[in-house]
Design a protein around this motif. Structure first.
Motif: not given
Length: 354
Positions: A28-39, A53-59
């Motif tokens: 997972n991205p640095g300092n983003m092990g868990f982020c409800i908004a980002c995920f 295109s840089i933030v597309e993934y089923v979390r």
């Protein structure tokens, strides 16, 4: 009793903090092990709801959190479908909470994780978050309420958990249906099994302990109760220790992972998240947990957050790492805070008249 509750919250927080560090190590991205908004944003992108295109993934973490909460609430008898309390207002408030989080670049949980990694921009966010909660508490003292939720059918309560199961099955069986980032934060992720397991554990533990950052600060302000905040203190300590051991702790404002140093917008972004969370009755993580327990009101807030993430990226409202929000995002955030204040004032006046 309070000591026992604090102990359970401390254990829950420590587990979440360790999970966040481990998921980061696993991809997972640095300092983003868990982020409800980002995920939620990444998942919305994977479902073709926005074009960043840089933030597309089923979390899988999001799916795990909802299913973990749902499963444990069914086992423990806490699954009680209810809703009907200002659903459209909850959708709008969830939408605005997401906008604020994407201007800051993280939810309250990621704010604490960023602090544990040494990102001082998150400290500015914490001040804004606390200020928003403080204003929300003033409205609560004046009688603010979105109304009383009513009992609903079991079918209503299982819609969101069942939908996440379908999403996960499609994600595994028909990946070509979804978009996947080839670069940026969306391309960075832990293995599916590890992410899902972490989400299940976090969902179950948070369901049992009522973990909520906004609720913790709200209780500190209103009733001088420091119980709920114990969990987030434990998350901070666990992440801090994990980053120190891993050699990934970096103290400062500059060169932080998926972050920016436009302080007024970090403050205002989290101000909106804090105020909106108080109005909803819980932070983004708490909304997922409550939705898993059968609250269709919280499910509406979650849908609002998903819509907000899509809107923010389709109309260039979200911040960019390093540079912060553009003009569109700044205008939208200020307008959104005004809307939140108008809703709070309007619902407070309505309750005082009734």
């Amino acid at each position: 009793m309070r000591i026992a509750e604090k102990g359970k919250l401390a254990i829950t927080g420590a587990v979440i903090g360790v999970a966040a560090v481990v998921l980061t190590i696993l991809g997972n991205p640095g300092n983003m092990g868990f982020c409800i908004a980002c995920f939620l944003r990444d998942t919305a992108g994977a479902m073709h709801l926005h074009t960043a295109s840089i933030v597309e993934y089923v979390r899988p973490e999001i799916i795990g959190i909802i299913l973990g909460s749902f499963s444990l609430s069914v086992i423990s008898g806490d699954f009680r479908p209810k809703g009907g309390s200002s659903p459209m207002l909850r959708f709008v408030i969830g939408f605005i909470v997401m906008l604020g989080a994407l201007v800051f670049l993280g939810c309250p949980l990621r704010m604490v994780i960023r602090l544990g990694g040494g990102d001082l921009n998150a400290l500015v966010g914490l001040v804004g978050f606390s200020a928003g909660i403080g204003i929300g508490c003033i409205f609560l003292n004046m009688g603010f309420s979105l109304g009383r939720a009513e009992k609903q059918s079991g079918v209503e309560g299982v819609v969101l958990p069942f939908s996440t199961v379908i999403l996960f099955v499609l994600f595994l069986a028909f990946p070509s249906l979804f978009l996947f980032s080839e670069s940026g934060p969306g391309s960075m992720h832990a293995p599916v099994a590890a992410a899902l397991l972490a989400g299940l554990v976090v969902g179950a533990l948070a369901e049992r302990t009522r973990l909520c950052m906004a609720g913790g600060i709200r209780d500190m302000i209103l009733i001088k109760d420091f119980t709920l905040i114990t969990g987030f203190a434990a998350i901070f300590i666990a992440v801090l220790v994990g980053n120190l051991i891993n050699g990934s702790f970096s103290l400062g404002f500059d060169n932080q992972s998926v972050s920016h140093s436009m302080h007024i917008w970090n403050f205002l972004g989290m101000f909106a998240v804090g105020l909106g969370s108080v109005m909803l009755g819980g932070c983004p993580l708490r909304q997922l947990i409550l939705a898993g327990e059968g609250s269709t009101d919280s499910a509406m807030a979650v849908l609002g957050m998903i819509a907000g993430s899509a809107f923010a990226h389709n109309f260039s409202l979200a911040s960019s790492a390093g540079t912060g929000p553009g003009t569109n995002g700044k205008v939208a955030l200020v307008a959104s805070i005004i809307i939140l204040l108008a809703i709070a004032a309007g619902m407070t006046a309505k309750r005082r008249k009734s």
